[in-house]
Design a protein around this motif. Structure first.
Motif, PDB file in Angstrom:
ATOM      1  N   ALA A  58       0.800  -1.224   0.000  1.00 26.85           N
ATOM      2  CA  ALA A  58       0.000   0.000   0.000  1.00 26.85           C
ATOM      3  C   ALA A  58       0.831   1.272   0.000  1.00 26.85           C
ATOM      4  CB  ALA A  58      -0.910   0.006   1.222  1.00 26.85           C
ATOM      5  N   ASP A  59       0.343   2.238  -0.758  1.00 27.85           N
ATOM      6  CA  ASP A  59       0.841   3.601  -0.666  1.00 27.85           C
ATOM      7  C   ASP A  59       0.575   4.071   0.774  1.00 27.85           C
ATOM      8  OD1 ASP A  59       1.557   6.189  -2.323  1.00 27.85           O
ATOM      9  OD2 ASP A  59      -0.110   6.728  -0.979  1.00 27.85           O
ATOM     10  N   PRO A  60       1.475   4.869   1.348  1.00 26.33           N
ATOM     11  CA  PRO A  60       1.269   5.285   2.745  1.00 26.33           C
ATOM     12  C   PRO A  60      -0.081   5.957   3.027  1.00 26.33           C
ATOM     13  CG  PRO A  60       3.486   5.837   2.055  1.00 26.33           C
ATOM     14  CD  PRO A  60       2.753   5.344   0.816  1.00 26.33           C
ATOM     15  N   SER A  61      -0.691   6.569   2.029  1.00 23.81           N
ATOM     16  CA  SER A  61      -1.971   7.239   2.252  1.00 23.81           C
ATOM     17  C   SER A  61      -3.175   6.302   2.082  1.00 23.81           C
ATOM     18  CB  SER A  61      -2.117   8.425   1.295  1.00 23.81           C
ATOM     19  OG  SER A  61      -2.185   7.961  -0.049  1.00 23.81           O
ATOM     20  N   TYR A  62      -2.951   5.074   1.643  1.00 26.04           N
ATOM     21  CA  TYR A  62      -4.051   4.140   1.405  1.00 26.04           C
ATOM     22  C   TYR A  62      -4.593   3.604   2.722  1.00 26.04           C
ATOM     23  CZ  TYR A  62      -6.731   0.457  -0.869  1.00 26.04           C
ATOM     24  OH  TYR A  62      -7.749  -0.349  -1.318  1.00 26.04           O
ATOM     25  N   THR A  63      -5.912   3.592   2.870  1.00 32.39           N
ATOM     26  CA  THR A  63      -6.516   3.138   4.126  1.00 32.39           C
ATOM     27  C   THR A  63      -7.630   2.105   3.928  1.00 32.39           C
ATOM     28  OG1 THR A  63      -8.085   4.972   4.125  1.00 32.39           O
ATOM     29  CG2 THR A  63      -5.978   5.310   5.306  1.00 32.39           C
ATOM     30  N   ALA A  64      -7.846   1.629   2.723  1.00 28.21           N
ATOM     31  CA  ALA A  64      -8.951   0.693   2.457  1.00 28.21           C
ATOM     32  C   ALA A  64      -8.465  -0.752   2.352  1.00 28.21           C
ATOM     33  CB  ALA A  64      -9.688   1.115   1.197  1.00 28.21           C
ATOM     34  N   HIS A  65      -7.524  -1.122   3.207  1.00 26.98           N
ATOM     35  CA  HIS A  65      -6.955  -2.472   3.182  1.00 26.98           C
ATOM     36  C   HIS A  65      -8.036  -3.546   3.295  1.00 26.98           C
ATOM     37  CE1 HIS A  65      -3.932   0.321   4.728  1.00 26.98           C
ATOM     38  NE2 HIS A  65      -3.049  -0.423   4.083  1.00 26.98           N
ATOM     39  N   SER A  66      -9.044  -3.291   4.113  1.00 30.48           N
ATOM     40  CA  SER A  66     -10.090  -4.294   4.311  1.00 30.48           C
ATOM     41  C   SER A  66     -10.868  -4.572   3.027  1.00 30.48           C
ATOM     42  CB  SER A  66     -11.035  -3.888   5.437  1.00 30.48           C
ATOM     43  OG  SER A  66     -11.696  -2.693   5.113  1.00 30.48           O
ATOM     44  N   LYS A  67     -10.989  -3.592   2.144  1.00 26.99           N
ATOM     45  CA  LYS A  67     -11.674  -3.828   0.868  1.00 26.99           C
ATOM     46  C   LYS A  67     -10.893  -4.813   0.016  1.00 26.99           C
ATOM     47  CE  LYS A  67     -14.237   0.445   0.671  1.00 26.99           C
ATOM     48  NZ  LYS A  67     -14.631   1.610  -0.073  1.00 26.99           N
ATOM     49  N   VAL A  68      -9.572  -4.711   0.032  1.00 27.99           N
ATOM     50  CA  VAL A  68      -8.731  -5.661  -0.697  1.00 27.99           C
ATOM     51  C   VAL A  68      -8.883  -7.046  -0.068  1.00 27.99           C
ATOM     52  CG1 VAL A  68      -6.378  -6.241  -1.392  1.00 27.99           C
ATOM     53  CG2 VAL A  68      -7.099  -3.847  -1.345  1.00 27.99           C
ATOM     54  N   ALA A  69      -8.841  -7.110   1.252  1.00 31.08           N
ATOM     55  CA  ALA A  69      -8.974  -8.384   1.950  1.00 31.08           C
ATOM     56  C   ALA A  69     -10.344  -9.013   1.706  1.00 31.08           C
ATOM     57  CB  ALA A  69      -8.708  -8.197   3.437  1.00 31.08           C
ATOM     58  N   ASP A  70     -11.378  -8.194   1.496  1.00 31.71           N
ATOM     59  CA  ASP A  70     -12.706  -8.725   1.200  1.00 31.71           C
ATOM     60  C   ASP A  70     -12.706  -9.561  -0.078  1.00 31.71           C
ATOM     61  OD1 ASP A  70     -13.909  -7.671   3.466  1.00 31.71           O
ATOM     62  OD2 ASP A  70     -14.825  -5.966   2.402  1.00 31.71           O
ATOM     63  N   PHE A  71     -11.866  -9.225  -1.042  1.00 29.43           N
ATOM     64  CA  PHE A  71     -11.775 -10.028  -2.268  1.00 29.43           C
ATOM     65  C   PHE A  71     -11.322 -11.444  -1.932  1.00 29.43           C
ATOM     66  CE2 PHE A  71     -10.650  -5.833  -4.535  1.00 29.43           C
ATOM     67  CZ  PHE A  71     -11.980  -5.546  -4.794  1.00 29.43           C
ATOM     68  N   ALA A  72     -10.349 -11.577  -1.030  1.00 27.70           N
ATOM     69  CA  ALA A  72      -9.867 -12.901  -0.624  1.00 27.70           C
ATOM     70  C   ALA A  72     -10.944 -13.637   0.172  1.00 27.70           C
ATOM     71  CB  ALA A  72      -8.591 -12.766   0.187  1.00 27.70           C
ATOM     72  N   SER A  73     -11.583 -12.945   1.099  1.00 27.71           N
ATOM     73  CA  SER A  73     -12.640 -13.573   1.896  1.00 27.71           C
ATOM     74  C   SER A  73     -13.777 -14.063   1.004  1.00 27.71           C
ATOM     75  CB  SER A  73     -13.194 -12.585   2.926  1.00 27.71           C
ATOM     76  OG  SER A  73     -12.232 -12.284   3.900  1.00 27.71           O
ATOM     77  N   ALA A  74     -14.172 -13.258   0.034  1.00 25.84           N
ATOM     78  CA  ALA A  74     -15.263 -13.645  -0.870  1.00 25.84           C
ATOM     79  C   ALA A  74     -14.870 -14.853  -1.714  1.00 25.84           C
ATOM     80  CB  ALA A  74     -15.640 -12.464  -1.763  1.00 25.84           C
ATOM     81  N   HIS A  75     -13.615 -14.892  -2.152  1.00 24.54           N
ATOM     82  CA  HIS A  75     -13.158 -16.041  -2.941  1.00 24.54           C
ATOM     83  C   HIS A  75     -13.231 -17.320  -2.097  1.00 24.54           C
ATOM     84  CE1 HIS A  75     -11.147 -17.909  -6.334  1.00 24.54           C
ATOM     85  NE2 HIS A  75     -10.358 -18.533  -5.470  1.00 24.54           N
ATOM     86  N   LEU A  76     -12.794 -17.244  -0.858  1.00 23.63           N
ATOM     87  CA  LEU A  76     -12.868 -18.417   0.019  1.00 23.63           C
ATOM     88  C   LEU A  76     -14.319 -18.788   0.316  1.00 23.63           C
ATOM     89  CD1 LEU A  76      -9.940 -17.724   2.498  1.00 23.63           C
ATOM     90  CD2 LEU A  76     -10.014 -19.389   0.619  1.00 23.63           C
ATOM     91  N   ALA A  77     -15.167 -17.810   0.542  1.00 20.88           N
ATOM     92  CA  ALA A  77     -16.583 -18.084   0.805  1.00 20.88           C
ATOM     93  C   ALA A  77     -17.200 -18.833  -0.369  1.00 20.88           C
ATOM     94  CB  ALA A  77     -17.336 -16.788   1.075  1.00 20.88           C
ATOM     95  N   GLY A  78     -16.786 -18.499  -1.581  1.00 17.95           N
ATOM     96  CA  GLY A  78     -17.284 -19.194  -2.762  1.00 17.95           C
ATOM     97  C   GLY A  78     -16.805 -20.631  -2.852  1.00 17.95           C
TER      98      GLY A  78
END
Length: 145
Positions: free
Chosen positions: A87-107
């Motif tokens: 992440a760029d130091p100003s980026y704060t939406a890490h959980s949105k990226v992690a949601d992609f992984a969680s959704a893939h596993l949920a599938g």
């Protein structure tokens, strides 16, 4: 059919089993050993591209885990997930990226999702945008009908 673990990029095992748990090393979005996505994540990042990178890294994690299974076994579900974001130091939406992984596993596991940490880091190997580490549980494979 046995799964093949992605080849390690250093001196480590792609996954290691302990009892009925499989601990998967950090997986980046590689295909046949080639890093398919690179770059820092920031507010202007293409979310579709970031989703594809995260899903590929998550799928690599699943492949590494499945390579540890014995005949008659299957992954019972995800226990824990750590998503590292380049992440760029100003980026704060890490959980949105992690949601992609969680959704893939949920599938993959009928809606079952793991506990999770989403962590922003200054860099990742090869300048990968994301790296996935996970723990899976093992159970008997479902009987064929």
């Amino acid at each position: 059919m046995a799964s093949i673990a992605p080849p390690p990029q250093g001196l480590y095992l792609p996954a290691k089993r302990h009892g009925d748990l499989i601990f998967v090393s950090g997986m980046t979005p590689r295909q046949e050993g080639v890093l398919m996505f690179t770059g820092k994540v920031d507010a202007a990042s293409d979310m579709d591209r970031l989703r594809a990178a995260t899903e590929l890294a998550t799928q690599n994690s699943l492949s590494a885990a499945r390579a540890q299974l014995e005949p008659g076994e299957a992954l019972a579900g995800p226990i824990s997930l750590t998503v590292y974001v380049n992440a760029d130091p100003s980026y704060t939406a890490h959980s949105k990226v992690a949601d992609f992984a969680s959704a893939h596993l949920a599938g993959q596991f009928e809606g079952d999702i793991p506990s999770r940490a989403a962590i922003g880091v200054a860099s990742l190997p090869g300048d990968a945008p994301v790296e996935i580490s996970a723990i899976f549980s093992v159970g008997p494979s479902a009987p064929r009908s």
